[in-house]
Design an enzyme around this catalytic site. Structure first.
Site, short mmCIF file in Angstrom:
data_model
loop_
_atom_site.label_atom_id
_atom_site.label_comp_id
_atom_site.label_asym_id
_atom_site.label_seq_id
_atom_site.Cartn_x
_atom_site.Cartn_y
_atom_site.Cartn_z
N HIS A 57 0.83 -1.20 0.00
CA HIS A 57 0.00 0.00 0.00
C HIS A 57 0.88 1.26 0.00
O HIS A 57 1.21 1.79 1.05
CB HIS A 57 -0.91 -0.02 1.23
CG HIS A 57 -2.02 0.97 1.19
ND1 HIS A 57 -3.27 0.70 1.69
CD2 HIS A 57 -2.10 2.23 0.69
CE1 HIS A 57 -4.06 1.76 1.52
NE2 HIS A 57 -3.36 2.70 0.92
N LEU A 60 2.75 6.47 -4.91
CA LEU A 60 3.94 7.00 -5.57
C LEU A 60 3.65 8.27 -6.35
O LEU A 60 4.57 8.91 -6.86
CB LEU A 60 4.56 5.93 -6.48
CG LEU A 60 5.11 4.71 -5.74
CD1 LEU A 60 5.70 3.72 -6.74
CD2 LEU A 60 6.15 5.10 -4.71
N ARG A 61 2.38 8.63 -6.51
CA ARG A 61 1.92 9.92 -7.04
C ARG A 61 2.18 10.16 -8.52
O ARG A 61 1.61 11.10 -9.08
CB ARG A 61 2.55 11.07 -6.24
CG ARG A 61 2.31 11.02 -4.73
CD ARG A 61 0.85 11.02 -4.38
NE ARG A 61 0.61 11.26 -2.94
CZ ARG A 61 -0.48 10.92 -2.31
NH1 ARG A 61 -1.47 10.31 -2.95
NH2 ARG A 61 -0.63 11.18 -1.02
N ASP A 151 -8.63 2.94 -3.44
CA ASP A 151 -8.13 3.51 -2.19
C ASP A 151 -8.12 5.03 -2.21
O ASP A 151 -7.70 5.65 -3.18
CB ASP A 151 -6.73 3.01 -1.88
CG ASP A 151 -6.26 3.52 -0.53
OD1 ASP A 151 -6.90 3.18 0.48
OD2 ASP A 151 -5.29 4.29 -0.50
N HIS A 178 -11.08 0.18 0.61
CA HIS A 178 -10.93 1.30 1.54
C HIS A 178 -12.25 1.39 2.28
O HIS A 178 -13.24 1.91 1.76
CB HIS A 178 -10.63 2.57 0.75
CG HIS A 178 -10.58 3.82 1.57
ND1 HIS A 178 -9.43 4.53 1.75
CD2 HIS A 178 -11.54 4.50 2.25
CE1 HIS A 178 -9.67 5.60 2.50
NE2 HIS A 178 -10.96 5.59 2.82
N HIS A 231 -5.76 -0.71 5.49
CA HIS A 231 -5.52 0.09 6.71
C HIS A 231 -6.62 -0.03 7.78
O HIS A 231 -7.21 0.96 8.19
CB HIS A 231 -5.28 1.55 6.36
CG HIS A 231 -6.17 2.16 5.31
ND1 HIS A 231 -7.55 2.08 5.34
CD2 HIS A 231 -5.87 2.89 4.21
CE1 HIS A 231 -8.04 2.71 4.31
NE2 HIS A 231 -7.05 3.21 3.60
N ASN A 277 -6.16 9.21 7.01
CA ASN A 277 -7.40 8.49 6.71
C ASN A 277 -7.09 7.00 6.61
O ASN A 277 -6.32 6.60 5.74
CB ASN A 277 -7.97 9.00 5.38
CG ASN A 277 -9.26 8.31 4.98
OD1 ASN A 277 -9.67 7.34 5.57
ND2 ASN A 277 -9.90 8.83 3.94
N ASP A 304 0.78 2.56 3.78
CA ASP A 304 -0.06 3.64 3.26
C ASP A 304 0.78 4.91 3.12
O ASP A 304 0.33 6.03 3.43
CB ASP A 304 -1.28 3.89 4.15
CG ASP A 304 -2.33 4.78 3.49
OD1 ASP A 304 -2.19 5.09 2.29
OD2 ASP A 304 -3.27 5.20 4.20
N HIS A 308 3.04 14.26 0.62
CA HIS A 308 2.40 15.52 0.23
C HIS A 308 3.45 16.63 0.26
O HIS A 308 4.37 16.60 1.08
CB HIS A 308 1.27 15.90 1.19
CG HIS A 308 0.08 15.00 1.13
ND1 HIS A 308 -0.78 14.97 0.05
CD2 HIS A 308 -0.40 14.09 2.02
CE1 HIS A 308 -1.74 14.09 0.29
NE2 HIS A 308 -1.53 13.55 1.47
#
Length: 436
Positions: A57, A60-61, A151, A178, A231, A277, A304, A308
């Site tokens: 989980h 990697l954006r 997710d 999720h 999660h 979250n 997870d 950011h």
């Protein structure tokens, strides 16, 4: 071809002392007093050797949110944390809901070279929860996708969830849910309870997670398919998974390192590094998820990892983004919460952080025992080291870790992927030329 590597006096899963010889991308021999002319020698006396860690989980954006992370920077963070494989969540831009996007992610991971990057496909088009994505096309693609998740969003429509479970069953896939009822969490800011009432923040009730888990384990039983819960965070969720497994339902579950250690009390400082979250929960929930991981109710630890940019966290609590980075700290947190407390041993760590996630996600070359003939995917860990976790311990693009200032035991000293080092003596390796 990478040079041979001879690891001397490592304790495999914390037991004994032995040598490990790596040649041509595989473990060629394990035993005492090994030698190999021309091999690079690693003194592992005092170190624990684990099968290369696998994280099911990770965000990697890339593509679309490269200011937060890229496949390269994220896989470097993975190597720094002892991971040789990561599963990339699909909430990119464009969303990973087609064969083309998942193949692009796969190629980026191969080019980076620091870890196997296995894409996870979206369950629904654009993760909008309206119609199924191209599950079969992603499964047949070069990326060989076997895990599907929206997710960040719950597959809330029960009929759509049923259809997804039925579809993936045909090729041995799994839906990773999720678990968050969106209606029960509208405007929610933190765990619902005494602390949220005192702070005047809208509460995020445990039942929002537990009700979806209850529904979905019954759907999985009904269609005879595989379900994975992302999660998991509450004591009630642990009880539900335990009940489902006793009933014979094919369900697995994960817990994050931060839910093993941190509690809602940290929200009192309004530090947005602790906004995540699902939210940080009560002390009772932390103890319950630890016990669930120890007794096998919870199958794996997954970070997870959610990077950011600084501005997404350096704002008032209500406007801040959810999420924490966790790749570099995961093994150390598991050491602190599970091993140092006597709940599990190092062989259990190998199971929940390598063997089980590789099996659930279908990565045949990972999570293998450390013995002759197996792929050379290894993690070397110094359990006697440790210290205060800081930004200097991070190797990715973002710094939104909740563990700054936390004293954590241990230190990841080496990571070996496909027979070559990606982390050597605690430092990332420049891979240019290494894999030639």
């Amino acid at each position: 071809m990478s040079e041979p590597i001879l690891i001397r006096r490592a304790a495999i899963a914390g037991e004994g002392r032995t040598d490990i010889l790596i040649e041509d991308g595989r473990i060629s021999d394990v035993g005492a007093g090994l030698s190999r002319a021309g091999a690079r020698t690693i003194d592992a006396d005092g170190l624990i050797a684990l099968p290369g860690l696998v994280d099911m989980h990770v965000h990697l954006r890339e593509p679309g949110f490269e200011a937060s992370e890229t496949v390269l920077t994220g896989s470097r963070a993975a190597a720094a944390g002892g991971f040789s494989a990561v599963f990339a969540m699909p909430n990119t831009n464009p969303v990973a809901d087609t064969a083309g996007v998942v193949e692009q992610e796969l190629a980026l991971g191969e080019a980076a070279g620091y870890a196997t990057v296995q894409p996870i496909g979206a369950v629904t088009v654009g993760q909008k929860g309206e119609r199924l994505a191209e599950l079969g096309a992603m499964a047949r693609s070069k990326a060989n996708v076997r895990v599907f998740s929206d997710d960040g969003s719950c597959v809330w429509d029960p009929l759509l969830m049923r259809r997804a479970l039925e579809y993936v069953k045909s090729f041995g896939g799994v839906v990773a849910q999720h678990a968050q009822d969106p209606r029960l969490t509208e405007g929610a800011q933190m765990n619902e309870g005494v602390v949220s009432a005192e702070l005047g923040l809208a509460g995020w009730p445990a039942v929002a997670e537990e009700s979806i888990i209850a529904r979905d384990v019954l759907l999985a039983e009904h269609v005879g398919s595989r379900l994975h819960i992302c999660h998991l965070s509450t004591a009630g969720s642990v009880d539900l998974i335990r009940w489902a497994k006793k009933r014979g339902i094919n369900v697995t579950a994960e817990v994050t390192p931060h839910h093993l250690l941190l509690t809602e009390e940290l929200v009192r400082g309004y530090d947005a590094r602790f906004k995540v979250n699902p939210p940080l929960r009560r002390d009772e929930d932390v103890l319950a998820v630890r016990e669930g991981l120890a007794d096998g109710t919870i199958d794996i630890v997954a970070t997870d990892h959610a990077p950011h940019p600084a501005e997404a966290k350096a704002t008032e609590w209500a406007a801040a983004a959810h999420g924490m980075v966790g790749l570099e700290s995961a093994l150390r947190v598991v050491h602190k919460t599970m091993v140092a407390t006597g709940l599990v041993g190092w062989s259990d760590v190998a199971r929940v952080m390598s063997e089980a996630p590789a099996r659930i996600g279908g990565l045949a070359a990972h999570g293998r025992p450390i013995r002759a003939g197996e792929p050379a995917e290894l993690t070397l860990y110094d359990p006697s080291a440790g210290g205060e976790f800081s930004a200097h311990d991070l190797a990715g693009r973002s710094t939104n870790s909740p563990f700054f200032g936390e004293t954590l035991p241990g230190s990841v000293r080496g990571t070996i992927h496909r027979g070559y080092e990606t982390l050597s003596d605690g430092a990332l390796v420049d891979l240019e030329g290494v894999r030639a």
